[in-house]
Structures are given as structure tokens and as C-alpha cells.
Design a protein around this motif. Structure first.
Motif, PDB file in Angstrom:
ATOM      1  N   SER A 130       0.843  -1.192   0.000  1.00  0.00           N
ATOM      2  CA  SER A 130       0.000   0.000   0.000  1.00  0.00           C
ATOM      3  C   SER A 130       0.878   1.241   0.000  1.00  0.00           C
TER       4      SER A 130
ATOM      5  N   TYR B 229      -5.572   8.259   2.410  1.00  0.00           N
ATOM      6  CA  TYR B 229      -6.051   6.883   2.552  1.00  0.00           C
ATOM      7  C   TYR B 229      -4.954   5.953   2.080  1.00  0.00           C
TER       8      TYR B 229
ATOM      9  N   GLU C 245      -3.779   3.320  -0.231  1.00  0.00           N
ATOM     10  CA  GLU C 245      -4.133   2.833  -1.550  1.00  0.00           C
ATOM     11  C   GLU C 245      -3.589   1.412  -1.696  1.00  0.00           C
TER      12      GLU C 245
ATOM     13  N   ASP D 277      -8.076  -3.198  -3.495  1.00  0.00           N
ATOM     14  CA  ASP D 277      -9.264  -2.789  -2.749  1.00  0.00           C
ATOM     15  C   ASP D 277      -9.570  -1.305  -2.900  1.00  0.00           C
ATOM     16  N   GLN D 278     -10.854  -0.986  -2.775  1.00  0.00           N
ATOM     17  CA  GLN D 278     -11.279   0.398  -2.641  1.00  0.00           C
ATOM     18  C   GLN D 278     -11.023   0.812  -1.187  1.00  0.00           C
ATOM     19  N   PRO D 279     -10.564   2.033  -0.951  1.00  0.00           N
ATOM     20  CA  PRO D 279     -10.312   2.453   0.438  1.00  0.00           C
ATOM     21  C   PRO D 279     -11.604   2.515   1.244  1.00  0.00           C
ATOM     22  N   LYS D 280     -11.520   2.038   2.478  1.00  0.00           N
ATOM     23  CA  LYS D 280     -12.675   2.049   3.372  1.00  0.00           C
ATOM     24  C   LYS D 280     -12.481   3.004   4.534  1.00  0.00           C
TER      25      LYS D 280
ATOM     26  N   ARG E  39     -14.974  13.076  -2.340  1.00  0.00           N
ATOM     27  CA  ARG E  39     -16.137  12.191  -2.269  1.00  0.00           C
ATOM     28  C   ARG E  39     -17.273  12.628  -3.193  1.00  0.00           C
TER      29      ARG E  39
END
Length: 82
Positions: free
Chosen positions: A2, A17, A19, A23-26, A73
Motif C-alpha cells: 500500500s 487513505y 491505496e 481494494d477500494q479504500p474504506k 467524495r
């Protein structure tokens, strides 16, 4: 593997975040350098305890963090913007 993907930053803060390749960041992370005030408190209520982190953030920094987060967002419509 990451890496930090920056959302907003300034001399005293970094919002980012992790990366990940798959995966998409949560979650996001906020680093604060030399805050004026911070404290960790443990609160107890009805036999349960929880930790609370309180950090002072200058208004100008919070404004930038908030605006950059809204842009990231794509929430402009939710706050009355285009």
C-alpha cells in the motif's frame, strides 16, 4: 502493498487513505503535526469503557480538510454546491 494517497495536506496536517492494489479504500487517516492540544480519555458508562481522542485543529486547516474531502467524495450537491 500500500501507499499513502493524499486527499488534503498542509504544513501541520495530512489527510490520506491507504491505496491498496486490489481494494477500494474504506478508511482515511488524519495526521496532525504538533497540535496545540490533544488528549486521550477513557470514559466509562454502564460498565463499558471507551477511549476518546480529542485534538485541537485550527479552523483554517479544518476548512481545507473539509473542502478537499467533499471534493474527493463528490459531495458538493449534498452541501448545496454544484
Amino acid at each position: 502493498m500500500s501507499t499513502k494517497a493524499s486527499i488534503s495536506s498542509g504544513p501541520k496536517f495530512h489527510l490520506y487513505y491507504q491505496e491498496l492494489l486490489s481494494d477500494q479504500p474504506k478508511s482515511v487517516f488524519l495526521e496532525l503535526n504538533d497540535p496545540q492540544e490533544f488528549r486521550v480519555e477513557r470514559e466509562a458508562f454502564r460498565g463499558k469503557s471507551r477511549d476518546v481522542l480529542v485534538v485541537e485543529i485550527p479552523s483554517e486547516d479544518m476548512d481545507k480538510i473539509s473542502i478537499d474531502w467533499i471534493k474527493k467524495r463528490k459531495l458538493q450537491g449534498a452541501v448545496g454546491g454544484n
